[in-house]
Design a protein around this motif. Structure first.
Motif, PDB file in Angstrom:
ATOM      1  N   ASP A   1      27.904  55.265  45.807  1.00 57.69           N
ATOM      2  CA  ASP A   1      27.331  56.603  45.941  1.00 57.69           C
ATOM      3  C   ASP A   1      27.505  57.459  44.683  1.00 57.69           C
ATOM      4  OD1 ASP A   1      26.537  55.857  48.443  1.00 57.69           O
ATOM      5  OD2 ASP A   1      28.083  56.975  49.522  1.00 57.69           O
ATOM      6  N   VAL A   2      27.747  56.799  43.539  1.00 55.82           N
ATOM      7  CA  VAL A   2      27.794  57.518  42.259  1.00 55.82           C
ATOM      8  C   VAL A   2      26.736  56.891  41.349  1.00 55.82           C
ATOM      9  CG1 VAL A   2      29.183  58.083  40.219  1.00 55.82           C
ATOM     10  CG2 VAL A   2      30.278  57.951  42.477  1.00 55.82           C
ATOM     11  N   ASP A   3      25.688  57.666  41.006  1.00 55.02           N
ATOM     12  CA  ASP A   3      24.643  57.105  40.144  1.00 55.02           C
ATOM     13  C   ASP A   3      24.732  57.687  38.717  1.00 55.02           C
ATOM     14  OD1 ASP A   3      23.497  59.631  40.253  1.00 55.02           O
ATOM     15  OD2 ASP A   3      21.985  59.073  41.739  1.00 55.02           O
ATOM     16  N   ASP A   4      23.782  57.314  37.871  1.00 60.08           N
ATOM     17  CA  ASP A   4      23.833  57.745  36.466  1.00 60.08           C
ATOM     18  C   ASP A   4      23.806  59.271  36.332  1.00 60.08           C
ATOM     19  OD1 ASP A   4      23.918  55.147  35.532  1.00 60.08           O
ATOM     20  OD2 ASP A   4      21.739  54.982  35.346  1.00 60.08           O
ATOM     21  N   THR A   5      22.966  59.915  37.153  1.00 64.62           N
ATOM     22  CA  THR A   5      22.874  61.383  37.123  1.00 64.62           C
ATOM     23  C   THR A   5      24.216  62.003  37.491  1.00 64.62           C
ATOM     24  OG1 THR A   5      20.676  61.001  38.027  1.00 64.62           O
ATOM     25  CG2 THR A   5      21.404  63.288  37.889  1.00 64.62           C
ATOM     26  N   ASP A   6      24.897  61.392  38.457  1.00 65.54           N
ATOM     27  CA  ASP A   6      26.211  61.902  38.872  1.00 65.54           C
ATOM     28  C   ASP A   6      27.210  61.824  37.714  1.00 65.54           C
ATOM     29  OD1 ASP A   6      25.173  62.280  41.410  1.00 65.54           O
ATOM     30  OD2 ASP A   6      25.929  60.368  42.174  1.00 65.54           O
ATOM     31  N   VAL A   7      27.152  60.727  36.968  1.00 66.72           N
ATOM     32  CA  VAL A   7      28.081  60.571  35.839  1.00 66.72           C
ATOM     33  C   VAL A   7      27.831  61.685  34.819  1.00 66.72           C
ATOM     34  CG1 VAL A   7      28.779  59.082  33.906  1.00 66.72           C
ATOM     35  CG2 VAL A   7      28.380  58.088  36.173  1.00 66.72           C
ATOM     36  N   GLU A   8      26.547  61.976  34.572  1.00 67.19           N
ATOM     37  CA  GLU A   8      26.220  63.084  33.659  1.00 67.19           C
ATOM     38  C   GLU A   8      26.777  64.404  34.192  1.00 67.19           C
ATOM     39  OE1 GLU A   8      21.968  63.236  32.968  1.00 67.19           O
ATOM     40  OE2 GLU A   8      21.971  61.111  32.389  1.00 67.19           O
TER      41      GLU A   8
ATOM     42  N   SER B   1      29.417  66.889  32.368  1.00 70.13           N
ATOM     43  CA  SER B   1      29.115  68.268  31.960  1.00 70.13           C
ATOM     44  C   SER B   1      30.041  69.235  32.681  1.00 70.13           C
ATOM     45  CB  SER B   1      27.623  68.596  32.138  1.00 70.13           C
ATOM     46  OG  SER B   1      27.300  68.614  33.497  1.00 70.13           O
ATOM     47  N   ALA B   2      30.417  68.922  33.932  1.00 75.10           N
ATOM     48  CA  ALA B   2      31.386  69.773  34.636  1.00 75.10           C
ATOM     49  C   ALA B   2      32.739  69.741  33.902  1.00 75.10           C
ATOM     50  CB  ALA B   2      31.559  69.306  36.065  1.00 75.10           C
ATOM     51  N   ALA B   3      33.172  68.533  33.503  1.00 75.25           N
ATOM     52  CA  ALA B   3      34.463  68.402  32.803  1.00 75.25           C
ATOM     53  C   ALA B   3      34.412  69.198  31.498  1.00 75.25           C
ATOM     54  CB  ALA B   3      34.771  66.924  32.534  1.00 75.25           C
TER      55      ALA B   3
ATOM     56  N   LEU C   1      31.774  56.852  31.895  1.00 76.84           N
ATOM     57  CA  LEU C   1      32.615  57.979  32.276  1.00 76.84           C
ATOM     58  C   LEU C   1      33.854  58.057  31.373  1.00 76.84           C
ATOM     59  CD1 LEU C   1      32.977  60.222  34.377  1.00 76.84           C
ATOM     60  CD2 LEU C   1      34.083  58.545  35.879  1.00 76.84           C
ATOM     61  N   ALA C   2      34.497  56.917  31.143  1.00 80.13           N
ATOM     62  CA  ALA C   2      35.696  56.882  30.299  1.00 80.13           C
ATOM     63  C   ALA C   2      35.363  57.312  28.878  1.00 80.13           C
ATOM     64  CB  ALA C   2      36.297  55.472  30.305  1.00 80.13           C
ATOM     65  N   GLU C   3      34.254  56.782  28.359  1.00 80.60           N
ATOM     66  CA  GLU C   3      33.830  57.101  26.997  1.00 80.60           C
ATOM     67  C   GLU C   3      33.525  58.597  26.874  1.00 80.60           C
ATOM     68  OE1 GLU C   3      34.099  55.222  24.534  1.00 80.60           O
ATOM     69  OE2 GLU C   3      33.114  56.594  23.101  1.00 80.60           O
ATOM     70  N   GLY C   4      32.802  59.133  27.855  1.00 81.65           N
ATOM     71  CA  GLY C   4      32.444  60.552  27.845  1.00 81.65           C
ATOM     72  C   GLY C   4      33.677  61.439  27.908  1.00 81.65           C
TER      73      GLY C   4
ATOM     74  N   LEU D   1      35.430  64.153  25.160  1.00 80.39           N
ATOM     75  CA  LEU D   1      35.792  65.544  25.456  1.00 80.39           C
ATOM     76  C   LEU D   1      37.263  65.811  25.137  1.00 80.39           C
ATOM     77  CD1 LEU D   1      33.977  65.991  28.909  1.00 80.39           C
ATOM     78  CD2 LEU D   1      33.272  66.936  26.696  1.00 80.39           C
ATOM     79  N   GLY D   2      37.956  64.793  24.621  1.00 79.92           N
ATOM     80  CA  GLY D   2      39.362  64.959  24.256  1.00 79.92           C
ATOM     81  C   GLY D   2      40.336  64.651  25.387  1.00 79.92           C
TER      82      GLY D   2
END
Ligand code: PLP
Length: 334
Positions: A315-322, A326-328, A262-265, A269-270
């Motif tokens: 309750d946060v999985d890999d799909t949630d991180v994606e 993408s929302a951010a 999450l941090a890396e992503g 995104l800046g």
């Protein structure tokens, strides 16, 4: 739309199926009489895992920290604690209100430690002018940061030299153990008392345990009753806590990994990432409407501008991180 992703804290998790099954089948009794087998079993498990003689189950981490402070310090005595610590800043001043115990807050270092040389200068001499310094209270993790293992042994040596007791607010000490690649007791056995939250990353719906010597825990039990924390058929929640201790410690590594992704992503995104450690990511809010905008994608962040804290959990999985990334991305382009 798909499920809501709640990043405000690791306290927001739902009990898993296995945990619910453990709660349903838990044998129960009146714990104020010491009769609840599930509470006793949790307390034994917690004591064993932390390397302590005994443990007591309480409704919250605020209460287990307070039980520790009340059990270590008498009226007119003081504890040394970080200015930023939960046990000082976020517990309503309970030790002062209910125990007439004076806190001596000291600013912590950027890595979450208290500089022991600095702490030494705050220990009061035995003189009628001063409160009597009794206890040093540390927090691990603190803002997700793990206290270095060498620091823990140095702190033990320090308190022994100065005749103080050592308490750990280990609300997230299991995260610290997993991140350090050590067993829980390698961290917790340095301390005279340790509070462990079952309802944070470990994923139980409610409850904390305080671990320590038999004498200390006997005193804590008296305080717990006085504070209204004596619960009757509490095994129904203790069973969830024990299930968490037995099944949810190792999996914390997944939360840490997802926080890293999450941090890396976000960085890509800046977004300005201020820190990432264990399951916590701190960012500078990239725009005024960021929290509201993310909410329209079903992603819940703590309200506020300035610094935001994003916490990964059960309750946060890999799909949630994606989905978060993408929302951010969409929110930042809008
Ligand atoms: C959550 C937390 C506690 C205890 O909080 P409760 O909500 O009362 O269980 C204690 N210390 C820290 C660092 C925490 O994050």
């Amino acid at each position: 739309m798909s499920k809501t992703i709640d990043l405000r804290s690791d306290t927001v998790t739902q009990p898993t199926q296995g945990m619910r099954a453990a709660m349903i089948s838990a044998p129960l009794g009146d714990d104020v009489y010491g009769d609840d087998p599930s509470v006793r079993s949790l307390e034994e498990t917690a004591a064993g895992l932390t390397g302590h003689e005994a443990a007591v189950f309480a409704p919250s981490g605020t209460q287990t920290n307070l039980l520790a402070l009340l059990s270590h310090c008498q009226r007119g005595e003081e504890y040394l604690v970080a200015q930023e610590a939960h046990t000082y800043k976020f517990e309503g001043g309970g030790a002062a209100v209910l125990g007439s115990i004076q806190p001596q807050p000291i600013h912590q270092e950027p890595n979450g430690t208290l500089d022991l040389a600095k702490v030494a200068t705050y220990i009061k001499p035995d003189d009628a002018h001063y409160a009597m310094t009794r206890l040093l209270a540390l927090e691990n993790t603190t803002n997700g940061k793990v206290l270095p293992l060498e620091y823990l042994s140095a702190s033990r040596e320090f308190v022994d030299q100065h005749g103080l007791q050592l308490h750990l607010d280990g609300a997230r000490v299991a995260n610290a153990a997993v991140a350090s690649g050590v067993a829980l007791k390698e961290i917790t056995s340095h301390f005279d008392s340790v509070s462990v939250c079952l309802s944070k990353g470990l994923g139980a719906p409610v409850g904390s345990v305080l671990c320590g010597s038999r004498d200390l825990i006997a005193r804590a039990r008296r305080w717990r009753k006085m504070l209204g924390g004596g619960m009757r058929q509490a095994g129904v929640i203790a069973a969830a806590g024990e299930y968490a201790l037995k099944n949810h410690i190792d999996r914390l590594a997944e939360d840490h990994m997802r926080a890293e992704v999450l941090a890396e992503g976000l960085r890509n995104l800046g977004v300005e990432v201020l820190s990432q450690a264990t399951n916590m990511v701190f960012i500078e809010s990239p725009k005024r409407s960021f929290v509201d905008d993310m909410a329209t994608y079903g992603i819940v962040l703590s309200a506020g501008y300035g610094t935001l804290r994003l916490v990964t959990h059960l309750d946060v999985d890999d799909t949630d991180v994606e989905r978060i990334l993408s929302a951010a991305s969409a929110v930042l382009k809008a």
